[in-house]
Design an enzyme around this catalytic site. Structure first.
Site, mmCIF file in Angstrom:
data_model
loop_
_atom_site.group_PDB
_atom_site.id
_atom_site.type_symbol
_atom_site.label_atom_id
_atom_site.label_comp_id
_atom_site.label_asym_id
_atom_site.label_seq_id
_atom_site.Cartn_x
_atom_site.Cartn_y
_atom_site.Cartn_z
ATOM 1 N N HIS A 1 3.180 11.740 -27.461
ATOM 2 C CA HIS A 1 2.748 10.405 -27.027
ATOM 3 C C HIS A 1 2.139 9.617 -28.186
ATOM 4 O O HIS A 1 2.313 8.398 -28.287
ATOM 5 C CB HIS A 1 1.729 10.523 -25.884
ATOM 6 C CG HIS A 1 2.357 10.920 -24.576
ATOM 7 N ND1 HIS A 1 1.618 11.229 -23.453
ATOM 8 C CD2 HIS A 1 3.641 11.051 -24.206
ATOM 9 C CE1 HIS A 1 2.438 11.538 -22.463
ATOM 10 N NE2 HIS A 1 3.667 11.436 -22.893
ATOM 11 N N LYS B 1 9.840 23.543 -12.039
ATOM 12 C CA LYS B 1 8.951 22.407 -11.802
ATOM 13 C C LYS B 1 8.504 22.367 -10.343
ATOM 14 O O LYS B 1 7.337 22.085 -10.047
ATOM 15 C CB LYS B 1 9.629 21.096 -12.200
ATOM 16 C CG LYS B 1 8.669 19.927 -12.036
ATOM 17 C CD LYS B 1 8.899 18.823 -13.005
ATOM 18 C CE LYS B 1 7.757 17.820 -12.924
ATOM 19 N NZ LYS B 1 7.974 16.649 -13.759
ATOM 20 N N HIS C 1 3.336 17.058 -25.456
ATOM 21 C CA HIS C 1 3.242 15.653 -25.054
ATOM 22 C C HIS C 1 2.085 14.901 -25.702
ATOM 23 O O HIS C 1 2.197 13.707 -25.949
ATOM 24 C CB HIS C 1 3.165 15.531 -23.526
ATOM 25 C CG HIS C 1 4.502 15.711 -22.857
ATOM 26 N ND1 HIS C 1 5.268 16.845 -22.998
ATOM 27 C CD2 HIS C 1 5.223 14.882 -22.042
ATOM 28 C CE1 HIS C 1 6.381 16.720 -22.303
ATOM 29 N NE2 HIS C 1 6.388 15.533 -21.719
ATOM 30 N N HIS D 1 11.564 9.298 -25.898
ATOM 31 C CA HIS D 1 10.540 10.198 -25.362
ATOM 32 C C HIS D 1 10.886 11.678 -25.601
ATOM 33 O O HIS D 1 10.055 12.461 -26.063
ATOM 34 C CB HIS D 1 10.326 9.919 -23.871
ATOM 35 C CG HIS D 1 9.360 10.867 -23.244
ATOM 36 N ND1 HIS D 1 8.035 10.944 -23.619
ATOM 37 C CD2 HIS D 1 9.520 11.830 -22.288
ATOM 38 C CE1 HIS D 1 7.427 11.883 -22.920
ATOM 39 N NE2 HIS D 1 8.305 12.445 -22.104
ATOM 40 N N ASN E 1 2.885 19.585 -20.007
ATOM 41 C CA ASN E 1 2.631 18.610 -21.072
ATOM 42 C C ASN E 1 2.770 19.229 -22.460
ATOM 43 O O ASN E 1 2.329 18.623 -23.442
ATOM 44 C CB ASN E 1 1.220 18.022 -20.914
ATOM 45 C CG ASN E 1 1.074 17.294 -19.592
ATOM 46 O OD1 ASN E 1 2.010 16.661 -19.130
ATOM 47 N ND2 ASN E 1 -0.091 17.398 -18.973
ATOM 48 N N LYS F 1 5.111 11.914 -10.638
ATOM 49 C CA LYS F 1 4.341 11.136 -11.623
ATOM 50 C C LYS F 1 5.060 9.818 -11.870
ATOM 51 O O LYS F 1 6.246 9.812 -12.239
ATOM 52 C CB LYS F 1 4.229 11.901 -12.934
ATOM 53 C CG LYS F 1 3.124 12.907 -12.973
ATOM 54 C CD LYS F 1 2.926 13.389 -14.397
ATOM 55 C CE LYS F 1 1.906 14.490 -14.473
ATOM 56 N NZ LYS F 1 1.811 15.072 -15.814
ATOM 57 N N ARG G 1 -0.226 22.593 -13.716
ATOM 58 C CA ARG G 1 0.778 21.544 -13.981
ATOM 59 C C ARG G 1 0.632 20.990 -15.396
ATOM 60 O O ARG G 1 1.615 20.529 -15.985
ATOM 61 C CB ARG G 1 0.669 20.413 -12.938
ATOM 62 C CG ARG G 1 1.730 19.350 -13.161
ATOM 63 C CD ARG G 1 1.915 18.406 -12.004
ATOM 64 N NE ARG G 1 2.961 17.456 -12.318
ATOM 65 C CZ ARG G 1 3.471 16.583 -11.488
ATOM 66 N NH1 ARG G 1 3.034 16.549 -10.238
ATOM 67 N NH2 ARG G 1 4.418 15.760 -11.866
ATOM 68 N N ARG H 1 0.808 -1.240 0.000
ATOM 69 C CA ARG H 1 0.000 0.000 0.000
ATOM 70 C C ARG H 1 0.834 1.280 0.000
ATOM 71 O O ARG H 1 0.350 2.359 0.311
ATOM 72 C CB ARG H 1 -0.978 0.035 1.179
ATOM 73 C CG ARG H 1 -1.959 -1.103 1.150
ATOM 74 C CD ARG H 1 -3.269 -0.730 1.786
ATOM 75 N NE ARG H 1 -4.225 -1.796 1.583
ATOM 76 C CZ ARG H 1 -4.321 -2.859 2.365
ATOM 77 N NH1 ARG H 1 -3.546 -2.967 3.424
ATOM 78 N NH2 ARG H 1 -5.195 -3.801 2.107
ATOM 79 N N GLU I 1 13.265 18.166 -23.091
ATOM 80 C CA GLU I 1 12.530 18.573 -21.875
ATOM 81 C C GLU I 1 13.132 19.850 -21.276
ATOM 82 O O GLU I 1 12.436 20.611 -20.615
ATOM 83 C CB GLU I 1 12.534 17.450 -20.832
ATOM 84 C CG GLU I 1 11.771 16.189 -21.244
ATOM 85 C CD GLU I 1 10.247 16.273 -21.027
ATOM 86 O OE1 GLU I 1 9.734 17.371 -20.737
ATOM 87 O OE2 GLU I 1 9.592 15.223 -21.175
ATOM 88 N N GLU J 1 -2.146 17.864 -10.884
ATOM 89 C CA GLU J 1 -2.465 18.328 -12.243
ATOM 90 C C GLU J 1 -3.952 18.632 -12.441
ATOM 91 O O GLU J 1 -4.603 18.119 -13.346
ATOM 92 C CB GLU J 1 -1.991 17.300 -13.283
ATOM 93 C CG GLU J 1 -1.865 17.929 -14.667
ATOM 94 C CD GLU J 1 -1.229 17.017 -15.702
ATOM 95 O OE1 GLU J 1 -0.087 16.595 -15.490
ATOM 96 O OE2 GLU J 1 -1.899 16.726 -16.694
HETATM 97 N N1 GLY Z 1 6.410 15.540 -16.901
HETATM 98 C C1 GLY Z 1 5.333 16.398 -16.636
HETATM 99 C C2 GLY Z 1 4.930 16.430 -15.200
HETATM 100 O O1 GLY Z 1 5.626 15.892 -14.362
HETATM 101 O O2 GLY Z 1 3.907 16.967 -14.872
#
Ligand code: GLY
Length: 367
Positions: free
Chosen positions: A253, A228, A249, A267, A246, A144, A242, A122, A186, A238
């Site tokens: 993706h 960040k 992205h 990526h 993206n 994330k 946040r 858990r 990035e 998010e």
């Molecule tokens: N890589 C984008 C984030 O961590 O929100």
């Protein structure tokens, strides 16, 4: 000599340390966080070959006992299969609920290990020691974690903040050039989202980051992590700003999925192409000056990042790519949220994009 940034998340603040040679102090920095001097290091074959001896020495000097789990490198490791095996190994090693594990590697290792930590008994704690540029500037910070599904990138996962992030810029010296350049995608993202000054600095200093200048690398990592940390502190899960992280992205993706998460497209490369497409879409919608899209494309090309999909290695169609965007996590009430730009440094969220425009952007990219 190292610098510290704090990520002030509700009920779980933690520090990011950035420095040259930090790995040799890892044991001393980690020891106070452990409830007993015992841990498991999860890494991949490449990082194990180049960097594991230094981490082992540092943990041993701090009298921390540890086991090591070494996984195959590459995006394909972010799978149910590897998650299951990793959890089984942790159980077999007798890890307890108050233990913490160490993710030692790039984004794949960090995402998989963090996710395993979030569901093992858990939830147990974990420490990020990112060794790729992409992980040091982005994926190791903010909690994330997850794995890919054949239906889409990062579709299975959780938010699970690490207890500590240790970014040693010297680990970038053994990173293959292609990985380093991909990670730069990035880095640029942080300039394009909200910091034109940083983008201007990157135009002058980007080549030094790739060439291995530790001061330039440290400045870039600190700038990205500060940005960040601020966004994650405001919006951990998010629900709002946040999502700006993206940028590129959703497009990226889709490209990665069509490449089967293979090394046909890394990526960071997908993000670079996706950011160009986000600028092109913004120009098409009359929201951004064309000159900014041209400047971004030129800068990425100078750093040798791709700005178009790798057509020679994969068959892609605009329809297939578009269909991936419909399964993206950023769908809400059947409508996609895209990150658009009003200029370099001026990203914003939009739910007003038209399917026809997005298809057209894919068609142009494949042209
Ligand atoms: N890589 C984008 C984030 O961590 O929100």
């Amino acid at each position: 000599m190292f610098r510290k940034i704090t990520v002030a998340v509700k009920d779980h603040s933690y520090d990011i340390y950035v420095g040259d040679g930090l790995l040799d102090q890892a044991g001393d920095l980690i020891a106070p966080l452990l409830s007993r001097p015992r841990t498991v290091v999860v890494t991949d074959e490449n990082v194990a070959r180049h960097q594991l001896p230094r981490l082992k020495k540092s943990l041993t000097q701090a009298e921390i006992t540890f086991d090591t789990i070494i996984l195959p490198p590459g995006e394909a490791t972010k799978s149910f299969d590897h998650l299951e095996r990793l959890l089984d190994q942790l159980l077999a090693l007798g890890l307890e609920r108050h233990d913490k594990i160490i993710a030692f590697g790039g984004g794949v290792i960090g995402d998989l290990t963090g996710f395993a930590a979030s569901i093992y008994q858990r939830g147990i704690g974990f420490i990020q020691i990112p060794t790729s540029l992409l992980a040091q500037v982005d994926s190791a910070v903010g909690g994330k974690c997850g794995i890919n599904s054949p239906r889409g990138k990062n579709l299975i996962g959780s938010f699970h903040q690490p207890d500590l992030v240790l970014s040693d810029v010297s680990t970038l010296n053994s990173l293959p050039e292609r990985q380093l350049v991909a990670g730069y995608g990035e880095v640029v993202k942080y300039g394009l989202i909200g910091d034109r000054k940083f983008f201007n600095w990157l135009e002058q200093n980007g080549a030094d980051i790739i060439a291995g200048n530790p001061a330039a690398r440290t400045k870039a990592i600190l700038t990205c992590c500060q940005a960040k940390a601020k966004i994650v502190s405001l919006d951990e899960k998010e629900r709002g700003p946040r999502a700006l992280l993206n940028l590129g992205h959703t497009f990226g993706h889709a490209l990665e999925a069509e490449c089967g998460y293979s090394d046909a497209l890394l990526h960071g490369e997908a993000v670079a192409i996706g950011m160009v497409m986000a600028f092109d879409l913004s120009v098409k919608m009359g929201l951004c000056p064309k000159a900014d899209a041209v400047t971004v494309r030129r800068h990425l090309e100078k750093i040798t990042l791709p700005t178009k999909p790798p057509l020679s290695r994969v068959n892609m169609t605009a329809d297939n790519l578009f269909n991936h965007t419909l399964r993206d996590k950023k769908m809400s009430g059947g409508t996609a949220t895209f990150v658009l730009v009003s200029a370099i440094g001026g990203a914003f969220l939009s739910r007003d994009t038209q399917a026809g425009d997005i298809r057209q952007i894919f068609l142009s990219a494949l042209d």
